[in-house]
Enzyme design. Structure first.
Site, PDB file in Angstrom:
ATOM      1  N   GLY A  44       0.842  -1.146  -0.006  1.00  0.00           N
ATOM      2  CA  GLY A  44       0.011   0.032   0.002  1.00  0.00           C
ATOM      3  C   GLY A  44       0.943   1.247   0.035  1.00  0.00           C
ATOM      4  O   GLY A  44       0.511   2.235   0.656  1.00  0.00           O
ATOM      5  N   LEU A  49      -1.722   7.023   3.856  1.00  0.00           N
ATOM      6  CA  LEU A  49      -0.826   6.705   5.276  1.00  0.00           C
ATOM      7  C   LEU A  49       0.499   6.636   4.894  1.00  0.00           C
ATOM      8  O   LEU A  49       1.300   6.970   5.495  1.00  0.00           O
ATOM      9  CB  LEU A  49      -1.516   5.549   5.989  1.00  0.00           C
ATOM     10  CG  LEU A  49      -1.136   5.382   7.062  1.00  0.00           C
ATOM     11  CD1 LEU A  49      -1.540   6.192   8.175  1.00  0.00           C
ATOM     12  CD2 LEU A  49      -1.416   3.637   7.627  1.00  0.00           C
ATOM     13  N   ASP A 274     -14.411   3.149  16.031  1.00  0.00           N
ATOM     14  CA  ASP A 274     -13.361   4.198  15.196  1.00  0.00           C
ATOM     15  C   ASP A 274     -12.323   4.522  16.093  1.00  0.00           C
ATOM     16  O   ASP A 274     -11.272   4.353  15.806  1.00  0.00           O
ATOM     17  CB  ASP A 274     -14.056   5.134  14.226  1.00  0.00           C
ATOM     18  CG  ASP A 274     -13.071   5.828  13.538  1.00  0.00           C
ATOM     19  OD1 ASP A 274     -12.113   5.178  13.116  1.00  0.00           O
ATOM     20  OD2 ASP A 274     -12.923   6.965  13.456  1.00  0.00           O
ATOM     21  N   HIS A 279      -8.335   3.231  20.500  1.00  0.00           N
ATOM     22  CA  HIS A 279      -7.304   4.127  20.943  1.00  0.00           C
ATOM     23  C   HIS A 279      -7.614   4.550  22.378  1.00  0.00           C
ATOM     24  O   HIS A 279      -6.772   4.383  23.541  1.00  0.00           O
ATOM     25  CB  HIS A 279      -7.695   5.601  20.168  1.00  0.00           C
ATOM     26  CG  HIS A 279      -7.422   5.521  18.670  1.00  0.00           C
ATOM     27  ND1 HIS A 279      -6.495   4.572  18.052  1.00  0.00           N
ATOM     28  CD2 HIS A 279      -8.044   6.093  17.839  1.00  0.00           C
ATOM     29  CE1 HIS A 279      -6.405   4.633  16.568  1.00  0.00           C
ATOM     30  NE2 HIS A 279      -7.354   5.775  16.549  1.00  0.00           N
TER      31      HIS A 279
HETATM   32  C1  BG6 Z   1      -8.119   7.142  13.369  1.00  0.00           C
HETATM   33  C2  BG6 Z   1      -9.457   7.149  13.139  1.00  0.00           C
HETATM   34  O1  BG6 Z   1      -7.797   6.027  13.852  1.00  0.00           O
HETATM   35  O2  BG6 Z   1      -7.630   8.299  14.168  1.00  0.00           O
HETATM   36  C3  BG6 Z   1      -9.887   8.589  12.686  1.00  0.00           C
HETATM   37  O3  BG6 Z   1     -10.051   6.351  12.102  1.00  0.00           O
HETATM   38  C4  BG6 Z   1      -9.317   9.769  13.460  1.00  0.00           C
HETATM   39  O4  BG6 Z   1     -11.384   8.939  12.431  1.00  0.00           O
HETATM   40  C5  BG6 Z   1      -7.738   9.502  13.509  1.00  0.00           C
HETATM   41  O5  BG6 Z   1      -9.501  11.103  12.874  1.00  0.00           O
HETATM   42  C6  BG6 Z   1      -7.261  10.494  14.800  1.00  0.00           C
HETATM   43  O6  BG6 Z   1      -5.865  10.199  14.654  1.00  0.00           O
HETATM   44  P1  BG6 Z   1      -4.784  11.689  15.023  1.00  0.00           P
HETATM   45  O7  BG6 Z   1      -3.650  10.952  15.263  1.00  0.00           O
HETATM   46  O8  BG6 Z   1      -5.200  12.436  14.020  1.00  0.00           O
HETATM   47  O9  BG6 Z   1      -5.203  12.265  16.403  1.00  0.00           O
END
Ligand code: BG6
Length: 804
Positions: A44, A49, A274, A279
């Site tokens: 990818g 990313l 999500d 997280h």
């Molecule tokens: C991702 C989510 O895992 O984390 C997104 O899929 C979110 O929806 C993103 O915007 C936020 O990550 P960061 O690093 O920008 O805080």
């Protein structure tokens, strides 16, 4: 100068130095051989990313490790044609940057070397993977290198995982003695079942230790610092990191962006899947887990993390508030070609209240919150400590590092927001924290900047010496095999096991609409009492007026009349439960006044849950110390089983109140390591316990429910057990699982001073109607046999059960 003089006087030393330099150089060369060659395959490589983070992370890895004796080759791969892919990768490589302290010429040189080691290739078929493997082997042979390992970074959608995994496993594994690491990006499933399926599939290709599931939040510097901080400040934190001192923990990730452009993905996932399931849950476990003795042992960290999952109390509908920004449904309609009538129920905002059932955290609220289209972008974990001080001086004389009356908090500031960078903040009135000075430096004061209600100067504040993006951190951890920064299969499934029941129960809930940005005002503020969370502001409900419109709660008051010749109390569910709880408390007070104790027998199932919650959170005067709790019936499962009635009682009532443990009387369904065996005489034991403790075997209050087939307790239609006869407690069979039950018999129930029957929900409407017309026919409808011989019977029905 001095050195020159020294060597002039001692010419022999020149020789020695030259030999030493040669040896060092040689050792360096040998070190290269010693450490071996690593091939990184970025799948990818032309995706977003990769462009934004992964190539940069790989460059950083190269910079960090190449001097330590490793050699590298980087293979960008994708389905894109070779020419297009090469152009794309060449462009990305041109834009790679070096750390600030590297001079521009040096940086250009390093980038050039990295470019030489990197190439693009198209990878589609398993033959392509075979060819890649052959090329790597040829290169190793040609350059006389020993292979250390291969890293495959899957930056591809999950539907592509299986095919790629199969090809790697069958034709692209490294040779003997070298390691394989495959790096996977979320989503890792959609719920417990799909995560399990995906995990099983991957497990057929890779060993657990070969898989590195990324949660990029674990690479954010402030998050990665949680465990080291807890470890390096053990002495100060030991006494503080617990329910006696922590008032609450907030784990927050606010975003200003919305889901436009990603609604295809977002519609299927929503904010809980999500962000919260991964997280925020990962962060929660880092805060809540027991700190291993050795935090650098991945194995110990992962084990403790898993234990933290096991202590999470199950969530229910009331643990959550959901929102959706107003433009969302329109975006979905546009992007997914949905009809104008389409309205999405996917939440883009969620606040969740989590509790942990262990001695460290019992009673401490963990608030998890995330949303799109909010007023600011910021992420943080805030541990707010209880304030147990009284300060005798006036507030203007309070001094930040001395006054115990100012808020005391520790914040792991993940980034963005007012501060604009990651940080660790510790209130000055707590303690001066230790942070490794090589990687964290004190933040300079910024007068006027306030964080969490206090000026920045109230905190010891540290930020990273070198800010690093999460992916660079994680790529380095992959390289070093630091498994604790990744999600193991067990960990992943534990997290889904925690979230799936809530997701299921919320699937049809309509989220509160919010305008987005600053205009949200206080619309999304929420608050909690006990285990329940709700929005602080009532949303003005729009009731459609006109003929035939549904009645609103205010159209009714608590209705009192008769049902089967006994008093009937009917109301909307909330009022009904409040009334029943009041009545139970009044009965309890009377019993305790007269006899010194109160014997209450309770049913299981879902109807009494709100009652238990009501009693747990609203009835502080309840005489629990003098109350004995009995079970009306029980399923023949171990008491810790979620199906067990006792477990429901434990989860929703017992753990929130103070009943002496010898006043709690679960049914003995689990004896001699088996369930409800006649020979174990569990029913007789329970009967003896009742007769020993309850005067006349006459309970002060028995709370019953009514099943849609007219059963009550565990007395079922067409089954004679327990309907009559001398046995006070019986084993019975239910038509639904688990079939084996233990139950109080009808005669024993009818000896009670008072029986309350609680009936809730539209599903009960038919049986309510039917039972209102039948006579005394317990064989057909056991509920019709409930008639206390000298006590009182009261029916409590909500309007849906009563009026339909
Ligand atoms: C991702 C989510 O895992 O984390 C997104 O899929 C979110 O929806 C993103 O915007 C936020 O990550 P960061 O690093 O920008 O805080």
């Amino acid at each position: 100068m001095l050195a020159e003089l020294y060597f002039k006087r001692r010419p022999g030393c020149w020789k020695m130095l030259a030999v030493a330099v040669c040896m060092v150089l040689l050792a360096g060369l040998q070190a290269q051989d010693l450490q071996g060659h690593v091939s990184v395959i970025l799948l990818g490589a032309t995706g977003d990313l990769a462009k934004k983070y992964l190539w940069q992370g790989l460059f950083q890895l190269y910079l960090d490790e190449v001097g330590k004796g490793y050699s590298f080759s980087f293979h960008g791969a994708a389905l894109t044609s070779t020419k297009q892919g090469q152009e794309f990768v060449a462009k990305v490589l041109e834009s790679l940057s070096c750390p600030e302290d590297v001079a521009p010429e040096r940086c250009a040189e390093l980038r050039g070397r990295f470019q030489q080691r990197s190439q693009y290739r198209r990878l589609r078929t398993s033959e392509d993977y075979m060819a890649l493997s052959k090329d790597i082997e040829a290169q190793l042979q040609h350059e006389g290198l020993r292979e250390a390992g291969r890293i495959f970074y899957f930056s591809v959608p999950p539907f592509a995982y299986a095919d790629i995994a199969r090809s790697i496993n069958s034709s692209c594994r490294p040779g003997p003695g070298a390691w394989l690491r495959v790096v996977l990006e979320k989503p890792f499933g959609h719920d417990r079942l799909s995560a399990q399926q995906l995990a099983t599939e991957l497990r057929s290709f890779f060993q657990e230790e070969e898989m590195y599931r990324v949660d990029h939040y674990l690479g954010k510097q402030a998050v990665a610092q949680i465990l080291p901080f807890r470890d390096q400040n053990r002495k100060a934190l030991d006494g503080l990191w617990n329910r006696h001192h922590v008032e609450r923990v907030e784990i927050i990730m606010k975003e200003t962006v919305d889901a436009e452009g990603r609604t295809g993905f977002y519609e299927e996932y929503g904010v809980i899947r999500d962000v919260l399931q991964n997280h925020l849950t990962e962060i929660l476990t880092l805060v809540a887990m027991e700190l291993p003795y050795n935090v650098s042992s991945s194995e110990a960290v992962l084990r403790h993390k898993l234990q933290a999952f096991q202590a999470l109390r199950g969530l229910h509908k009331d643990s959550a508030v959901l929102g959706q920004y107003q433009a969302y449904s329109g975006q979905v309609r546009r992007e997914q070609q949905k009809p104008d009538s389409f309205h999405s129920l996917t939440p883009t905002f969620a606040g969740i209240l989590v509790h942990m059932d262990n001695l460290r955290w019992e009673g401490v609220p963990f608030i998890l919150m995330s949303g799109k289209a909010l007023d600011e972008r910021v992420g943080y974990v805030r541990i707010l400590f209880r304030n147990q001080a009284y300060c005798a001086q006036t507030e203007t004389r309070w001094v930040a590092d001395q006054s115990q009356c100012l808020p005391r908090q520790i914040v792991f500031y993940i980034g963005h927001g007012e501060l604009g960078s990651p940080a660790v903040l510790v209130s000055r009135n707590l303690f001066r924290p230790f942070l490794p000075s090589g990687s964290w430096k004190e933040v300079e004061d910024r007068p006027g900047l306030r964080l969490f209600g206090r000026p920045l100067s109230d905190f010891y504040a540290y930020s990273p010496v070198r800010e690093q993006d999460a992916y660079s951190v994680l790529i380095s951890h992959i390289f070093h095999g630091r498994k604790d920064s990744f999600i193991t299969t067990e960990n992943l499934l534990a997290s889904w096991a925690f979230w799936t029941p809530l997701l299921d129960s919320l699937a049809h809930e309509a989220p509160r609409l919010y305008p987005g940005g600053a205009e949200n005002g206080h619309l999304l503020d929420f608050e909690f009492t006990g285990t329940q969370l709700r929005f602080s502001q009532q949303q003005p409900e729009q009731l459609v007026p006109g003929p035939g419109s549904a009645p609103s709660p205010s159209d009714f008051q608590v209705l009192q009349s008769k049902y089967r010749d006994s008093p009937l109390i009917s109301a909307w569910p909330e009022e009904l439960i409040a009334k029943l709880a009041d009545d139970i408390e009044a009965t309890a007070m009377r019993a305790v006044r007269r006899f010194g104790e109160f014997h209450l027998a309770l049913s299981g199932g879902s109807s009494p849950v709100p009652l238990f919650q009501q009693l747990a959170t609203r009835h502080y005067g309840f005489p629990w110390a003098h109350t004995h709790l009995w079970l009306v019936d029980e399923r023949c499962v171990p008491l810790r089983d979620p199906e067990s009635n006792f477990q429901g009682l434990q989860a929703h009532l017992l753990q929130h109140i103070r009943v002496p443990y010898y006043n709690v009387h679960p049914m003995p369904v689990h004896l001699h390591q088996r369930l409800c065996a006649e020979e174990d005489q569990g029913a007789q034991m329970y009967a003896s316990e009742i007769s020993a403790l309850v005067t006349n075997s006459s309970f002060d209050l028995v709370l019953l429910g009514m099943g849609t087939d007219g059963h009550t307790a565990s007395l079922f239609p067409q089954s004679p057990a327990g309907l009559e006869g001398p046995q006070p407690v019986v084993l019975t069979r239910s038509p639904s699982k688990p079939h084996q039950r233990m139950s109080l018999s009808l005669p024993l129930i009818n000896r009670a001073r008072k029986v309350a029957i609680l009936v809730m929900g539209r599903m009960k409407r038919e049986i309510t109607l039917l039972v209102s017309r039948v006579g005394h026919e317990p064989k057909k409808w056991p509920i019709s046999g409930v008639l206390p011989s000298s006590g009182q019977l009261v029916w409590y029905m909500d309007y849906e059960a009563f009026l339909g």
